[in-house]
Design a protein around this motif. Sequence first.
Motif, PDB file in Angstrom:
ATOM      1  N   GLY A 224       0.723  -1.167  -0.038  1.00 57.62           N
ATOM      2  CA  GLY A 224      -0.184  -0.155   0.070  1.00 57.62           C
ATOM      3  C   GLY A 224       0.878   1.211   0.243  1.00 57.62           C
ATOM      4  O   GLY A 224       0.213   2.308   0.134  1.00 57.62           O
ATOM      5  N   GLN A 225       2.163   1.424  -0.041  1.00 57.83           N
ATOM      6  CA  GLN A 225       2.808   2.285  -0.300  1.00 57.83           C
ATOM      7  C   GLN A 225       3.634   2.280  -1.476  1.00 57.83           C
ATOM      8  O   GLN A 225       4.424   1.196  -1.836  1.00 57.83           O
ATOM      9  CB  GLN A 225       3.843   2.661   1.019  1.00 57.83           C
ATOM     10  CG  GLN A 225       3.173   2.788   2.347  1.00 57.83           C
ATOM     11  CD  GLN A 225       4.120   3.243   3.429  1.00 57.83           C
ATOM     12  OE1 GLN A 225       4.494   4.344   3.644  1.00 57.83           O
ATOM     13  NE2 GLN A 225       4.589   2.102   4.241  1.00 57.83           N
TER      14      GLN A 225
ATOM     15  N   ASP B 263       3.040   7.660  -2.606  1.00 56.76           N
ATOM     16  CA  ASP B 263       1.566   7.326  -2.155  1.00 56.76           C
ATOM     17  C   ASP B 263       1.328   6.301  -1.318  1.00 56.76           C
ATOM     18  O   ASP B 263       2.326   5.616  -1.099  1.00 56.76           O
ATOM     19  CB  ASP B 263       1.214   6.538  -3.756  1.00 56.76           C
ATOM     20  CG  ASP B 263       0.747   7.180  -4.859  1.00 56.76           C
ATOM     21  OD1 ASP B 263       0.195   8.521  -4.787  1.00 56.76           O
ATOM     22  OD2 ASP B 263       1.212   6.739  -5.924  1.00 56.76           O
TER      23      ASP B 263
ATOM     24  N   GLY C  38      -2.233   3.049  -0.901  1.00 56.23           N
ATOM     25  CA  GLY C  38      -2.461   2.869  -2.257  1.00 56.23           C
ATOM     26  C   GLY C  38      -2.956   1.446  -2.747  1.00 56.23           C
ATOM     27  O   GLY C  38      -3.418   1.247  -4.050  1.00 56.23           O
TER      28      GLY C  38
ATOM     29  N   THR D 185      -6.368   6.339  -3.368  1.00 55.66           N
ATOM     30  CA  THR D 185      -5.158   6.491  -3.116  1.00 55.66           C
ATOM     31  C   THR D 185      -4.928   7.742  -2.670  1.00 55.66           C
ATOM     32  O   THR D 185      -5.437   8.792  -3.327  1.00 55.66           O
ATOM     33  CB  THR D 185      -4.383   5.907  -4.281  1.00 55.66           C
ATOM     34  OG1 THR D 185      -4.441   4.492  -4.191  1.00 55.66           O
ATOM     35  CG2 THR D 185      -2.867   6.337  -3.830  1.00 55.66           C
TER      36      THR D 185
ATOM     37  N   ASN E 133      -9.069   4.260  -7.638  1.00 52.80           N
ATOM     38  CA  ASN E 133      -8.590   3.154  -8.398  1.00 52.80           C
ATOM     39  C   ASN E 133      -9.815   2.417  -8.784  1.00 52.80           C
ATOM     40  O   ASN E 133     -10.778   1.790  -8.043  1.00 52.80           O
ATOM     41  CB  ASN E 133      -7.862   2.355  -7.721  1.00 52.80           C
ATOM     42  CG  ASN E 133      -6.750   3.182  -7.145  1.00 52.80           C
ATOM     43  OD1 ASN E 133      -6.024   3.650  -7.817  1.00 52.80           O
ATOM     44  ND2 ASN E 133      -6.369   2.986  -5.765  1.00 52.80           N
TER      45      ASN E 133
END
Length: 233
Positions: A37-38, A69, A72, A77, A120
């Motif tokens: 997620g980064q 981000d 994400g 995001t 997204n």
Amino acid sequence: MTRRLLAVAAALFLAPTAAAQVGHDPSRSPYQTLKYGQFMGLAAGYFNGNGGAIGVAPHKGGVLGFRYDFLGANTMTLGLSASYGRLQRDIVDAYKSIQTGRSGPFDQSVLFTELILQFNLTGGKTWHGLDPYVSAGMGLAIVSHTPADTSGFKFRTKATLTPGIGVRYFLNDRLFLRVEARTTFWQISYPAAYRSSPALDPGKPPAITGGAKEWVTNGWYQIGLSYAFHRPF
């Protein structure tokens, strides 16, 4: 008895379907869940505008940027970015007519800083490695001084709004390419000299015949490479 026979027949009919759904191999699904997620990445692009009615705002040139981000891997995001552009602009002599007073293009450096909200479209998954999205960025454009411009026009620091569309293509769980097309909006202000008849050619119309302010749109096209890290929370 008839009801029991119907129930048995329905069970025999539905059992293979249920088994096929339960036994589906997730590795063969076109949808794959994002594991991280980064993201940190670099991007290169081209900024393409017209500089306003008379081209005195920065508008065309290459841009390099860095983006981070987080959160994400889900539907939304949030990102932070900083980009440097080596753009071009024209200079219009306020004392001459627009036909004879234009010169350039001249180089002008621009620093873009943005907070980007990205939606997204496939949620926390990719489809065949693709993750299309829509986004909106809000930030500042900070420009360098142009000593050759003596007209009184100053771009200074402008607030920007930048909606866009794009797609991430995941090469593996950690690496992805990003391709996007964006439009940057900002407002420029013209000095009084541009809205008066040129002193050296009083028979000609002023450089600007409209209002003192103008909203300008600029295309911004980018491609970049990013690397994924663990989830922040």
